[in-house]
Design a protein around this motif. Sequence first.
Motif, PDB file in Angstrom:
ATOM      1  N   ARG A 269       1.045  -1.343  -0.310  1.00 50.03           N
ATOM      2  CA  ARG A 269       0.128   0.509  -0.030  1.00 50.03           C
ATOM      3  C   ARG A 269       0.684   1.061  -0.376  1.00 50.03           C
ATOM      4  O   ARG A 269       0.140   1.932  -0.524  1.00 50.03           O
ATOM      5  N   ALA A 270       1.881   1.216   0.539  1.00 54.54           N
ATOM      6  CA  ALA A 270       2.694   2.610   1.224  1.00 54.54           C
ATOM      7  C   ALA A 270       3.810   2.747  -0.538  1.00 54.54           C
ATOM      8  O   ALA A 270       4.893   3.364  -0.472  1.00 54.54           O
ATOM      9  N   SER A 271       3.664   1.197  -1.495  1.00 53.79           N
ATOM     10  CA  SER A 271       4.431   1.427  -2.593  1.00 53.79           C
ATOM     11  C   SER A 271       4.133   2.150  -3.732  1.00 53.79           C
ATOM     12  O   SER A 271       3.853   0.614  -5.249  1.00 53.79           O
ATOM     13  N   PRO A 272       2.841   2.412  -4.520  1.00 54.35           N
ATOM     14  CA  PRO A 272       1.963   2.632  -5.841  1.00 54.35           C
ATOM     15  C   PRO A 272       2.600   3.163  -6.551  1.00 54.35           C
ATOM     16  O   PRO A 272       3.819   4.411  -6.756  1.00 54.35           O
ATOM     17  N   GLY A 273       2.950   2.770  -7.663  1.00 58.92           N
ATOM     18  CA  GLY A 273       4.030   3.201  -8.840  1.00 58.92           C
ATOM     19  C   GLY A 273       5.536   2.477  -8.959  1.00 58.92           C
ATOM     20  O   GLY A 273       6.177   2.669  -9.691  1.00 58.92           O
ATOM     21  N   LYS A 274       5.823   1.811  -8.106  1.00 61.02           N
ATOM     22  CA  LYS A 274       7.280   1.578  -7.447  1.00 61.02           C
ATOM     23  C   LYS A 274       7.323   0.578  -7.518  1.00 61.02           C
ATOM     24  O   LYS A 274       6.200  -0.923  -6.739  1.00 61.02           O
ATOM     25  N   GLN A 275       8.970  -0.173  -7.916  1.00 59.40           N
ATOM     26  CA  GLN A 275       9.105  -1.649  -8.317  1.00 59.40           C
ATOM     27  C   GLN A 275       9.922  -2.100  -6.963  1.00 59.40           C
ATOM     28  O   GLN A 275      10.470  -2.003  -6.861  1.00 59.40           O
ATOM     29  N   GLU A 297      -6.867   5.518  -5.464  1.00 57.86           N
ATOM     30  CA  GLU A 297      -6.858   6.825  -4.031  1.00 57.86           C
ATOM     31  C   GLU A 297      -8.097   5.961  -3.522  1.00 57.86           C
ATOM     32  O   GLU A 297      -9.449   5.021  -4.150  1.00 57.86           O
ATOM     33  N   ASP A 298      -7.938   5.702  -2.277  1.00 59.39           N
ATOM     34  CA  ASP A 298      -8.420   5.510  -1.359  1.00 59.39           C
ATOM     35  C   ASP A 298      -8.953   6.655  -0.486  1.00 59.39           C
ATOM     36  O   ASP A 298      -7.851   7.013   0.256  1.00 59.39           O
ATOM     37  N   ASN A 299      -9.906   7.286   0.030  1.00 56.18           N
ATOM     38  CA  ASN A 299     -10.015   8.234   0.883  1.00 56.18           C
ATOM     39  C   ASN A 299      -9.339   9.232   1.189  1.00 56.18           C
ATOM     40  O   ASN A 299      -8.618   9.854   1.948  1.00 56.18           O
ATOM     41  N   GLY A 300      -8.967   9.345  -0.069  1.00 53.48           N
ATOM     42  CA  GLY A 300      -8.393  10.942   0.066  1.00 53.48           C
ATOM     43  C   GLY A 300      -6.718  10.672  -0.269  1.00 53.48           C
ATOM     44  O   GLY A 300      -5.942  11.371  -0.345  1.00 53.48           O
ATOM     45  N   LYS A 301      -5.652   9.254  -0.134  1.00 56.89           N
ATOM     46  CA  LYS A 301      -4.778   8.656  -0.378  1.00 56.89           C
ATOM     47  C   LYS A 301      -4.854   7.884  -1.404  1.00 56.89           C
ATOM     48  O   LYS A 301      -5.515   7.526  -1.852  1.00 56.89           O
ATOM     49  N   THR A 302      -3.523   8.333  -1.790  1.00 57.38           N
ATOM     50  CA  THR A 302      -2.944   7.486  -3.014  1.00 57.38           C
ATOM     51  C   THR A 302      -2.285   6.066  -2.362  1.00 57.38           C
ATOM     52  O   THR A 302      -1.162   5.822  -1.626  1.00 57.38           O
TER      53      THR A 302
END
Length: 452
Positions: A269-275, A297-302
Motif C-alpha cells: 500500500r505504501a509503494s504505488p507505482g514503485k518497482q 485513490e483510497d479515502n483521499g490517499k494514494t
Amino acid sequence: MNLLHTILAFVVALGTLVVVHELGHYWVARLCGVKVLRFSVGMGRVVWSRRFGRDQTEWAISILPLGGYVKMLDAREQDVADIDPADLNREFTRQSVWRRIAIVAAGPLANFILAILLFAGLYMHGIPEPVARLRAAEPQTLAYQVGVRGGETITAINGEAVHGWSDLRWKLMQLALEKTTARMDVERAGPAGSKRIDTIVLPLDSLSAKDLESDFLTRLGLSLARPPAILGKIMDGPAQRAGLQSGDLILDVNGVAVKDGLALVELIRASPGKQLELHGVRAGQDFRIALVPDTQEDNGKTIGRIKVEVPLAPEMTVISDGPLTAIAKGAQRTWDTSMLTFKMIGKMLTGQVSWKNITGPITIADYAGQTARIGLVSYLSFIAFISISLGVMNLLPIPVLDGGHLLYYSLEILTGRPVSERFGEIAQRAGLGILMTLMLVAAFNDIVRLMF
C-alpha cells in the motif's frame, strides 16, 4: 441505512439501561412500602401513559428520550395535606434513612446487576477472542527491549491467567493506570517442537496520560500476531501478470524482511507505482518476482494495489465457562470496570488523564451502531459496559444524581438530622451546574470526534 441502524441500536441500548435503572428504584420503593405515582421512560412532557395496579401507578413515555424517572409520593414535591391518611405513611420522606438509601441506591445497583448477568451470559455462551499471541516488536519499542521477538503467547500477567487478547489489554490497562510493572508469563517455541515458559518484565510507568488515550499497546510495541504472508486468491492485476500464485509465501520485499501478512499489505500500500522485488517460497523452492503495484485513490490517499488476497485474521479461541464460574467472572469484570472508571474520573480531576475521555450520546450512539453491526456478542458487551458507566455516573456525589442524595442521607446518619432545605437548594443548583458542564464537555468532545 447505517444511520438508521445506529439510531435503532442506540435507542434499544439506552432504553434498556434506563428501564432497568428506574425499575431498580421502583421495585425497592414498592418493597419499602412507598407509593409510586409515575414510572417514566424519558423526560419532560408525557406523550403516552397508562395506569396499572392497586396504586394506579402511571406508566409513561415522555418526549425527551435521554433518561427517565420514578415519581414517588414526596412531601418535598407536592402538597400532602389532602392525601389519604393511609397513604401518608407511604410518603418517601417519612421512611427511615436506611430505606431511603436503599431506594436511591437501587437504580445504580440494578445497572451493575444487569452488567453481571450480561457478562455471565456471554461467558456461558462463549466469546470468540483472538489468542494473546504477540507480533514481532519493532526494535525501538519497549516490548523489543524487554525481549518480545514475535510468536510469544501470553499466558498470565502478575500471576493472573490471560484468556485472550482483550483480557491481555484489560489487565495491562489497569496496571498502566497504576504505573506499575507487568510480569508476563510467555509461552515460546522450544527445540524440536517443544514449548517453554519465560517471564518478561514490562515496566509501565513510562506511559503518559496521552498514551493511555490512544492505543497504548502499540505505544509499548505490543500488537496482535498475524498469519505469515501467504498469498490467497490471485485476481486480474499486477500479481497475476507477474506470475505470483496462491500459496506463495513472501519472505522479503526489496531485501526488507516481511514478518507477516499485515506487513506485506502495508508495504505494498505504501509503494504505488514503485518497482518491488518479491522473494518467496513456492512448493519448497525459492523464487524472485518483480512487479509494480497499481496506483489507486483510497479515502483521499494514494495507495498501491497488486490485486491479491492476503489472510490477516488472527488465530481465535472461544472462552466459555459453566454457570457459577461465569457469574463469578461477570461480577469480577463488573467490579474491575467500575473501579477502573472511578480511577479514570479521579485522574481526570487531578489532570493526569484528559477530559477528552468524556463522551456523550453521539459517541455512544456511534459505538452502539458499530458493535451491533459486528454481532450480538459485541453489542451485548457494549450494553454491559455502558450499564456499568451509568451506574458509576449515578453514584458520583453530585446533587441531582443518586450519589448526591446518598451523600445527603450519609450526612443525616452522621449528624442525626436531615440536611437543611436551604443547603439542599444551594447544593441542587450547584449540582445542576456541574451536570450541565459535564454535558457540554461531552457534547464538545463528541463534535470534535465527529469532525476530525
